[in-house]
Design an enzyme around this catalytic site. Structure first.
Site, PDB file in Angstrom:
ATOM      1  N   ASN A 194      20.337  23.489 -13.247  1.00  0.00           N
ATOM      2  CA  ASN A 194      19.121  24.271 -13.461  1.00  0.00           C
ATOM      3  C   ASN A 194      18.820  25.222 -12.308  1.00  0.00           C
ATOM      4  O   ASN A 194      18.760  26.426 -12.495  1.00  0.00           O
ATOM      5  CB  ASN A 194      17.909  23.350 -13.660  1.00  0.00           C
ATOM      6  CG  ASN A 194      17.666  22.993 -15.108  1.00  0.00           C
ATOM      7  OD1 ASN A 194      18.330  23.501 -16.002  1.00  0.00           O
ATOM      8  ND2 ASN A 194      16.720  22.100 -15.338  1.00  0.00           N
ATOM      9  N   THR A 197      14.415  28.096 -18.376  1.00  0.00           N
ATOM     10  CA  THR A 197      13.358  27.498 -19.199  1.00  0.00           C
ATOM     11  C   THR A 197      12.777  26.249 -18.543  1.00  0.00           C
ATOM     12  O   THR A 197      12.055  25.495 -19.188  1.00  0.00           O
ATOM     13  CB  THR A 197      13.899  27.135 -20.596  1.00  0.00           C
ATOM     14  OG1 THR A 197      15.084  26.335 -20.463  1.00  0.00           O
ATOM     15  CG2 THR A 197      14.223  28.381 -21.401  1.00  0.00           C
ATOM     16  N   ALA A 198      13.073  26.056 -17.253  1.00  0.00           N
ATOM     17  CA  ALA A 198      12.584  24.868 -16.546  1.00  0.00           C
ATOM     18  C   ALA A 198      11.595  25.291 -15.454  1.00  0.00           C
ATOM     19  O   ALA A 198      10.609  25.963 -15.730  1.00  0.00           O
ATOM     20  CB  ALA A 198      13.767  24.084 -15.980  1.00  0.00           C
ATOM     21  N   TYR A 199      11.829  24.912 -14.227  1.00  0.00           N
ATOM     22  CA  TYR A 199      10.918  25.187 -13.105  1.00  0.00           C
ATOM     23  C   TYR A 199      10.676  26.685 -12.949  1.00  0.00           C
ATOM     24  O   TYR A 199       9.568  27.142 -12.686  1.00  0.00           O
ATOM     25  CB  TYR A 199      11.521  24.591 -11.831  1.00  0.00           C
ATOM     26  CG  TYR A 199      10.591  24.492 -10.647  1.00  0.00           C
ATOM     27  CD1 TYR A 199       9.212  24.576 -10.781  1.00  0.00           C
ATOM     28  CD2 TYR A 199      11.115  24.293  -9.371  1.00  0.00           C
ATOM     29  CE1 TYR A 199       8.371  24.472  -9.677  1.00  0.00           C
ATOM     30  CE2 TYR A 199      10.287  24.189  -8.266  1.00  0.00           C
ATOM     31  CZ  TYR A 199       8.920  24.271  -8.425  1.00  0.00           C
ATOM     32  OH  TYR A 199       8.093  24.172  -7.338  1.00  0.00           O
ATOM     33  N   ASP A 236      16.003  15.924 -20.679  1.00  0.00           N
ATOM     34  CA  ASP A 236      16.830  16.880 -19.956  1.00  0.00           C
ATOM     35  C   ASP A 236      17.154  16.386 -18.551  1.00  0.00           C
ATOM     36  O   ASP A 236      18.226  16.676 -18.013  1.00  0.00           O
ATOM     37  CB  ASP A 236      16.122  18.228 -19.883  1.00  0.00           C
ATOM     38  CG  ASP A 236      16.143  18.969 -21.217  1.00  0.00           C
ATOM     39  OD1 ASP A 236      16.856  18.530 -22.128  1.00  0.00           O
ATOM     40  OD2 ASP A 236      15.431  19.985 -21.336  1.00  0.00           O
TER      41      ASP A 236
END
Length: 296
Positions: free
Chosen positions: A147, A188-190, A72
């Site tokens: 993001n 859905t990341a940090y 990603d």
């Protein structure tokens, strides 16, 4: 049939299997009679194969479709230039999670066959743009993110203070390790690691996630995707908070700086095979349970 006749390839070094996947894609495109365009770094990974080579910032303008091979992070690295060119992108997962680069290496040829035959879906993933308001009222562009845009203390593990405004209305002042401003793509990341909610990628929403707040009642807030987020920084002489876009530091703030975060004008066109499911990706990547087996 979708006219993808010039396909750009991006492969980030350092991922296991990237070269093998690039070689397979090039073999497939040759059989299909489709032109391949590689940036110079990617071309170096495969012995300068490909129909043409160019600088990385020129790749999107020379392609009808870009294929990113990696994790990603590889997609985040090229998202800005691809979004600005308004061409679609598809990802082959050679990283860890693969929410953005979601095609497994075992399905490279089958998935590309479907895409080149016009059988795919397109997600429009909006991006965020950060700017700094100057004293005379103008704005200085800082960066863009697919993001998240993050206010954080930098290298020092210290609390920082800031004020949060949404569409000009004061929300709160907070002492914390910072604030994550994330898109649904970045949820859905940090943001997820900091306790934020998972948001479906089609939502027009932004999540604001405090990082280790010095308060028992500070929780993530979800606001409309068309809101203007303003952060007013209270920096000290010994601590200069940083602004990062998708993990890349873009600015060092000083006391009184106003940071504005809005939806960017361009969205990323992310292609998926027709069988792709966001919930299926969550089951696979986040360990959600599959359907219960029922006895006959």
């Amino acid at each position: 049939m979708i006219p993808f006749q010039n396909i750009g390839l991006v492969g980030r070094p350092g991922h296991d299997g990237v070269v093998d996947s690039l070689e397979r894609i090039l073999d497939y495109l040759t059989r299909r009679g489709v032109n391949s365009v590689l940036d110079f770094q990617t071309a170096g990974l495969v012995g300068n194969r490909g129909d043409s080579h160019c600088e990385s910032d020129e790749l999107a303008n020379k392609s009808d479709l870009v294929i990113v091979v990696g994790g990603d992070g590889s997609m985040l690295h090229v998202a800005k230039t691809i979004a600005e060119a308004q061409i679609p992108v598809i990802g082959i997962n050679r990283g860890k999670l693969g929410f953005l680069t979601d095609i497994p290496p075992s399905k490279i040829e089958d998935s590309l066959e479907e895409v080149l035959n016009g059988n795919f879906s397109v997600d429009r993933r909006f991006m965020l743009a950060a700017s700094k308001r100057e004293q005379e009222g103008s704005e200085r562009t800082l960066g863009m993110a697919l993001n998240d845009i993050v206010l954080h203390p930098g290298n020092a593990a210290q609390m920082i203070e800031f004020e949060l405004f949404v569409d000009g209305r004061f929300v709160y002042s907070l002492s914390s390790d910072g604030l994550i401003v994330a898109t649904p793509t970045g949820s859905t990341a940090y943001s997820l690691s900091a306790g934020g909610p998972i948001m479906h990628p089609t939502l027009n929403a932004i999540v604001l996630v405090p990082m280790y707040p010095h308060s028992l009642n500070s929780r993530p807030i979800v606001v409309d995707g068309d809101c203007e987020i303003k952060l007013v920084v209270a920096a000290t002489e010994n601590l200069r908070p940083k602004i990062s876009c998708d993990g890349q530091e873009v600015f060092e703030a000083q006391a009184g700086d106003e940071i504005l975060i809005r939806k960017a004008e361009r969205a990323l066109k992310l292609i998926h095979p027709l069988e792709h499911s966001f919930y299926g990706a969550c089951r696979s990547k986040l360990g959600w349970g599959n359907r219960l087996e029922k006895e006959e």
